[in-house]
Design an enzyme around this catalytic site. Structure first.
Site, PDB file in Angstrom:
ATOM      1  N   ALA A  10     -43.192 -36.661 -13.592  1.00 38.86           N
ATOM      2  CA  ALA A  10     -41.976 -36.227 -14.302  1.00 38.86           C
ATOM      3  C   ALA A  10     -41.093 -35.362 -13.427  1.00 38.86           C
ATOM      4  O   ALA A  10     -40.416 -34.463 -13.899  1.00 38.86           O
ATOM      5  CB  ALA A  10     -42.380 -35.462 -15.562  1.00 38.86           C
ATOM      6  N   GLY A  12     -38.705 -36.567 -11.215  1.00 40.54           N
ATOM      7  CA  GLY A  12     -37.444 -37.192 -10.790  1.00 40.54           C
ATOM      8  C   GLY A  12     -36.249 -36.655 -11.566  1.00 40.54           C
ATOM      9  O   GLY A  12     -36.379 -36.138 -12.668  1.00 40.54           O
ATOM     10  N   ARG A  16     -29.881 -42.471 -12.541  1.00 41.27           N
ATOM     11  CA  ARG A  16     -29.271 -43.582 -13.271  1.00 41.27           C
ATOM     12  C   ARG A  16     -28.900 -43.221 -14.711  1.00 41.27           C
ATOM     13  O   ARG A  16     -28.159 -43.943 -15.363  1.00 41.27           O
ATOM     14  CB  ARG A  16     -30.223 -44.796 -13.249  1.00 41.27           C
ATOM     15  CG  ARG A  16     -30.338 -45.449 -11.888  1.00 41.27           C
ATOM     16  CD  ARG A  16     -31.524 -46.398 -11.787  1.00 41.27           C
ATOM     17  NE  ARG A  16     -32.796 -45.700 -11.567  1.00 41.27           N
ATOM     18  CZ  ARG A  16     -33.967 -46.305 -11.389  1.00 41.27           C
ATOM     19  NH1 ARG A  16     -34.038 -47.627 -11.441  1.00 41.27           N
ATOM     20  NH2 ARG A  16     -35.065 -45.611 -11.186  1.00 41.27           N
ATOM     21  N   GLN A  73     -43.539 -30.686  -7.322  1.00 43.78           N
ATOM     22  CA  GLN A  73     -43.146 -31.552  -6.206  1.00 43.78           C
ATOM     23  C   GLN A  73     -41.760 -31.073  -5.765  1.00 43.78           C
ATOM     24  O   GLN A  73     -40.769 -31.333  -6.438  1.00 43.78           O
ATOM     25  CB  GLN A  73     -43.090 -33.021  -6.650  1.00 43.78           C
ATOM     26  CG  GLN A  73     -42.807 -33.977  -5.497  1.00 43.78           C
ATOM     27  CD  GLN A  73     -42.435 -35.385  -5.958  1.00 43.78           C
ATOM     28  OE1 GLN A  73     -42.009 -35.593  -7.102  1.00 43.78           O
ATOM     29  NE2 GLN A  73     -42.570 -36.344  -5.076  1.00 43.78           N
ATOM     30  N   ASP A 103     -41.145 -41.458 -18.098  1.00 46.59           N
ATOM     31  CA  ASP A 103     -39.995 -42.212 -18.607  1.00 46.59           C
ATOM     32  C   ASP A 103     -40.414 -43.527 -19.254  1.00 46.59           C
ATOM     33  O   ASP A 103     -39.608 -44.435 -19.389  1.00 46.59           O
ATOM     34  CB  ASP A 103     -38.973 -42.448 -17.493  1.00 46.59           C
ATOM     35  CG  ASP A 103     -39.477 -43.380 -16.404  1.00 46.59           C
ATOM     36  OD1 ASP A 103     -40.692 -43.684 -16.377  1.00 46.59           O
ATOM     37  OD2 ASP A 103     -38.664 -43.804 -15.567  1.00 46.59           O
ATOM     38  N   GLU A 155     -41.725 -53.696  -4.921  1.00 47.89           N
ATOM     39  CA  GLU A 155     -40.589 -53.129  -5.660  1.00 47.89           C
ATOM     40  C   GLU A 155     -39.401 -54.077  -5.612  1.00 47.89           C
ATOM     41  O   GLU A 155     -39.240 -54.848  -4.662  1.00 47.89           O
ATOM     42  CB  GLU A 155     -40.198 -51.774  -5.055  1.00 47.89           C
ATOM     43  CG  GLU A 155     -41.209 -50.685  -5.303  1.00 47.89           C
ATOM     44  CD  GLU A 155     -41.536 -50.513  -6.779  1.00 47.89           C
ATOM     45  OE1 GLU A 155     -40.626 -50.180  -7.551  1.00 47.89           O
ATOM     46  OE2 GLU A 155     -42.698 -50.739  -7.159  1.00 47.89           O
ATOM     47  N   LYS A 351     -26.715 -20.873 -48.945  1.00 45.69           N
ATOM     48  CA  LYS A 351     -27.193 -20.349 -47.671  1.00 45.69           C
ATOM     49  C   LYS A 351     -28.075 -19.141 -47.915  1.00 45.69           C
ATOM     50  O   LYS A 351     -27.677 -18.235 -48.658  1.00 45.69           O
ATOM     51  CB  LYS A 351     -26.009 -19.944 -46.785  1.00 45.69           C
ATOM     52  CG  LYS A 351     -26.431 -19.515 -45.406  1.00 45.69           C
ATOM     53  CD  LYS A 351     -25.584 -18.386 -44.838  1.00 45.69           C
ATOM     54  CE  LYS A 351     -25.913 -17.055 -45.460  1.00 45.69           C
ATOM     55  NZ  LYS A 351     -25.182 -15.932 -44.863  1.00 45.69           N
ATOM     56  N   TYR A 387     -19.706 -11.345 -47.823  1.00 49.23           N
ATOM     57  CA  TYR A 387     -19.314 -10.853 -46.499  1.00 49.23           C
ATOM     58  C   TYR A 387     -18.099  -9.957 -46.621  1.00 49.23           C
ATOM     59  O   TYR A 387     -17.077 -10.346 -47.211  1.00 49.23           O
ATOM     60  CB  TYR A 387     -18.998 -12.067 -45.617  1.00 49.23           C
ATOM     61  CG  TYR A 387     -18.727 -11.761 -44.175  1.00 49.23           C
ATOM     62  CD1 TYR A 387     -19.576 -10.917 -43.439  1.00 49.23           C
ATOM     63  CD2 TYR A 387     -17.645 -12.330 -43.520  1.00 49.23           C
ATOM     64  CE1 TYR A 387     -19.327 -10.653 -42.103  1.00 49.23           C
ATOM     65  CE2 TYR A 387     -17.396 -12.076 -42.179  1.00 49.23           C
ATOM     66  CZ  TYR A 387     -18.246 -11.225 -41.472  1.00 49.23           C
ATOM     67  OH  TYR A 387     -18.010 -10.978 -40.154  1.00 49.23           O
TER      68      TYR A 387
HETATM   69  C1  UD1 Z   1     -41.650 -47.350 -11.005  1.00 50.61           C
HETATM   70  C2  UD1 Z   1     -42.577 -48.218 -10.149  1.00 50.61           C
HETATM   71  C3  UD1 Z   1     -42.356 -49.674 -10.539  1.00 50.61           C
HETATM   72  C4  UD1 Z   1     -42.587 -49.888 -12.007  1.00 50.61           C
HETATM   73  C5  UD1 Z   1     -41.752 -48.925 -12.855  1.00 50.61           C
HETATM   74  C6  UD1 Z   1     -42.215 -49.000 -14.295  1.00 50.61           C
HETATM   75  C7  UD1 Z   1     -42.904 -47.071  -8.002  1.00 50.61           C
HETATM   76  C8  UD1 Z   1     -42.514 -47.039  -6.576  1.00 50.61           C
HETATM   77  N1  UD1 Z   1     -42.301 -47.992  -8.757  1.00 50.61           N
HETATM   78  O1  UD1 Z   1     -40.319 -47.682 -10.657  1.00 50.61           O
HETATM   79  O2  UD1 Z   1     -43.239 -50.505  -9.777  1.00 50.61           O
HETATM   80  O3  UD1 Z   1     -42.288 -51.219 -12.361  1.00 50.61           O
HETATM   81  O4  UD1 Z   1     -41.924 -47.566 -12.405  1.00 50.61           O
HETATM   82  O5  UD1 Z   1     -41.409 -48.258 -15.154  1.00 50.61           O
HETATM   83  O6  UD1 Z   1     -43.759 -46.301  -8.408  1.00 50.61           O
HETATM   84  N2  UD1 Z   1     -41.066 -39.444  -9.920  1.00 50.61           N
HETATM   85  C9  UD1 Z   1     -41.542 -38.265  -9.420  1.00 50.61           C
HETATM   86  N3  UD1 Z   1     -41.327 -37.969  -8.109  1.00 50.61           N
HETATM   87  C10 UD1 Z   1     -40.687 -38.796  -7.272  1.00 50.61           C
HETATM   88  C11 UD1 Z   1     -40.189 -40.020  -7.774  1.00 50.61           C
HETATM   89  C12 UD1 Z   1     -40.409 -40.317  -9.110  1.00 50.61           C
HETATM   90  O7  UD1 Z   1     -42.158 -37.494 -10.146  1.00 50.61           O
HETATM   91  O8  UD1 Z   1     -40.553 -38.438  -6.087  1.00 50.61           O
HETATM   92  C13 UD1 Z   1     -41.295 -39.758 -11.330  1.00 50.61           C
HETATM   93  C14 UD1 Z   1     -40.023 -39.958 -12.118  1.00 50.61           C
HETATM   94  O9  UD1 Z   1     -39.621 -38.738 -12.728  1.00 50.61           O
HETATM   95  C15 UD1 Z   1     -40.431 -40.999 -13.158  1.00 50.61           C
HETATM   96  C16 UD1 Z   1     -41.573 -41.741 -12.501  1.00 50.61           C
HETATM   97  O10 UD1 Z   1     -41.999 -40.967 -11.401  1.00 50.61           O
HETATM   98  O11 UD1 Z   1     -40.902 -40.379 -14.342  1.00 50.61           O
HETATM   99  C17 UD1 Z   1     -41.160 -43.140 -12.020  1.00 50.61           C
HETATM  100  O12 UD1 Z   1     -40.072 -42.998 -11.102  1.00 50.61           O
HETATM  101  P1  UD1 Z   1     -38.806 -43.962 -11.167  1.00 50.61           P
HETATM  102  O13 UD1 Z   1     -37.871 -43.548 -10.116  1.00 50.61           O
HETATM  103  O14 UD1 Z   1     -38.312 -44.060 -12.555  1.00 50.61           O
HETATM  104  O15 UD1 Z   1     -39.504 -45.348 -10.745  1.00 50.61           O
HETATM  105  P2  UD1 Z   1     -39.023 -46.823 -11.082  1.00 50.61           P
HETATM  106  O16 UD1 Z   1     -37.925 -47.198 -10.164  1.00 50.61           O
HETATM  107  O17 UD1 Z   1     -38.775 -46.967 -12.528  1.00 50.61           O
HETATM  108 CA    CA Z   2     -38.682 -45.603 -14.219  1.00 49.92          CA
END
Ligand code: UD1
Ligand code: CA
Length: 460
Positions: A10, A12, A16, A73, A103, A155, A351, A387
């Site tokens: 969590a 990121g 988008r 991180q 997500d 990917e 209220k 009031y």
């Molecule tokens: C990722 C997967 C993809 C999969 C998809 C499913 C990878 C490389 N790709 O892609 O194969 O189909 O999920 O939904 O894993 N996050 C971090 N730190 C980072 C990057 C991401 O904590 O440095 C977290 C984000 O907050 C998110 C999760 O990891 O909750 C997934 O990252 P996201 O960038 O959404 O990956 P996708 O492109 O969806």
């Molecule tokens: Ca994702």
């Protein structure tokens, strides 16, 4: 003893989403996405739950509290790098580790349990949870060899045309042998289209080391969807809403139009309650049995007892006792406590007030900072004047009081049991038991006023 661990990713930002709010904190049916994930994980049997935070770390921590441990991180270098940050906490564990993203809010505990069971039964070093996407764009693809064994995950941005055509996607949920996971993570490189350390590369690394990697394919793609943008957020919300409403229907609640009824995930509803279209039930609302919740009502964080009728009204942070009713077009603001069989009619605002059993407030009235006894009749257009421009003051009205229409009750005020207030009064002094208060100018009629008019209306 082998342990069972979960890592939730969590950290990121969720570019988008184009939002000031961090991605995993966007809400679906009243709860943040990451909380949906955690709630399901909590229903499986885990020894450790660790959440990787980065962007919005403080907000995520505030949301999830001590339900999980956290690691930071600092730089978002990819999902593989994110998992590696948990090594100080989990690196030494013997056992299985589930990895999920914050997500993917629609996964259900039963599915996670099936994944565990499959993983344990097969005895592979890793199991990827996959599904078949009608449109796999944006997801990692699961690449299998000629005889169907898992080879790797590719990917979207790194996929060949042939690979991109594969519809079996990586849901982003995996179970790993914990030690093998961390060993492999140290070998992940960032030589790919996004320059990130992909967690998904661990699969190919394990394969090439001669380990057995499996995939468990779930049947319902919609449950596995990842939310990266607002379109997906809306789609996921729809799926969640349908799931919530179906659960209530199974429990005996009638929906006139379930597609257009909006109920948060933690709301409880008793059987034989009927809910009309466009109703919104939010937060920690509890609705009893045999209630009727009319069209366009909104109820937030409130408790509605059995047999209550709400007609097109807005209720927040309040409670209504058995047999009471409200509306149309009325508003309970916070801290309103409505007694049994109370009637609140059209355009009534309450209220921070308590209203005793069987009291009636029929029309166009404001009741604020007041305590009303039982069996009171409040006429039309009464204002509790609470009031003075600086401070709020309280009114206390006894049982069986009659309050005439268009009265102002200027607080602080005590009106004793069985007393009367004449219509049109502005009451500023307390009223004793059995008394009647009249506080308005006496009527005078000017005799033959017509004769004094210089121009009669019909002269025009
Ligand atoms: C990722 C997967 C993809 C999969 C998809 C499913 C990878 C490389 N790709 O892609 O194969 O189909 O999920 O939904 O894993 N996050 C971090 N730190 C980072 C990057 C991401 O904590 O440095 C977290 C984000 O907050 C998110 C999760 O990891 O909750 C997934 O990252 P996201 O960038 O959404 O990956 P996708 O492109 O969806
Ligand atoms: Ca994702």
């Amino acid at each position: 003893m082998p342990s069972r661990n979960t890592i939730i990713l969590a950290a990121g930002k969720g570019t988008r989403m184009r939002s000031k709010l961090y991605k995993v904190l966007h809400r679906i049916a009243g709860e943040t996405m990451v909380e949906h994930v955690l709630t399901q994980i909590e229903q499986t049997d885990m020894d450790h739950i660790v959440t990787v935070v980065g962007f919005g770390a403080d907000d995520v921590r505030k949301q999830l509290g001590d339900r999980t441990q956290y690691v930071m991180q600092e730089k978002q270098l990819g999902t593989g790098h994110a998992v590696l940050q948990t090594e100080p906490l989990l690196g030494e564990e013997d056992g299985m580790t589930l990895i999920m993203s914050g997500d993917t809010p629609l996964f259900r505990a039963e599915t996670l349990q099936k994944l565990f069971d499959y993983h344990e039964a097969k005895g592979d070093v890793a199991t990827v949870l996959t599904s078949i996407a009608p449109d796999p764009t944006g997801y990692g693809r699961l690449i299998r060899n000629d005889i169907g064994l898992v080879e790797k995950i590719v990917e979207q941005k790194d996929a060949s045309v042939e690979e991109a055509a594969v519809q079996e996607i990586n849901t982003g949920v995996y179970v790993f042998d914990n030690k093998a996971l961390f060993d492999a993570l140290h070998q992940v490189k960032n030589t790919n289209a996004q320059g990130e350390y992909y967690l998904t590369d661990v699969i190919e690394i394990l394969k090439q080391a001669g380990e057995r990697v499996g995939a468990y394919r779930m049947s319902d793609f919609s449950e596995s969807m990842g939310v990266n943008d607002r379109k997906a957020l809306a789609t996921a919300t729809k799926v969640m809403r349908r799931r919530i409403n179906e659960m209530h229907m199974t429990n005996g609640v009638t929906f006139i139009d379930p597609e257009n009824t909006y109920i948060d995930v933690n709301v409880k509803i008793g059987s034989d309650t009927i809910i009309e279209p466009n109703v919104q039930l939010k937060g920690n609302t509890v609705i009893g049995e045999d209630c009727y919740i009319g069209a366009n009502s909104e109820i937030r964080d409130s408790t509605i007892a059995d047999g209550v009728t709400v007609t097109s009204s807005f209720i927040e942070d309040s409670d209504m006792a058995t047999g009471s009713n409200i509306g149309p077009m009325s508003h309970l603001r916070p801290e309103s406590h409505i007694g049994e069989d109370v009637h609140l009619g059209n355009f009534v605002e309450v209220k921070k007030a308590t209203i005793g059993n069987r009291t009636k407030v029929g029309h166009l009235t404001y009741v604020g900072n007041a305590e009303l006894g039982t069996d009171i009749n409040v006429g039309c257009g009464v204002v509790f004047v609470n009031y003075d421009g600086v401070n709020k003051h309280d009114s206390v009205i006894g049982d069986h009081v009659f309050i005439g229409s268009n009265s102002n009750l200027v607080a602080p005020l005590n009106v004793a049991d069985h007393s009367f207030i004449a219509a049109g009064s502005t009451i500023t002094n307390d009223v004793a038991k059995h008394d009647m208060a009249i506080a308005r100018a006496r009527q005078t009629n000017k005799a033959d006023y017509w004769a004094k008019l210089p121009h009669k209306p019909e002269d025009k």
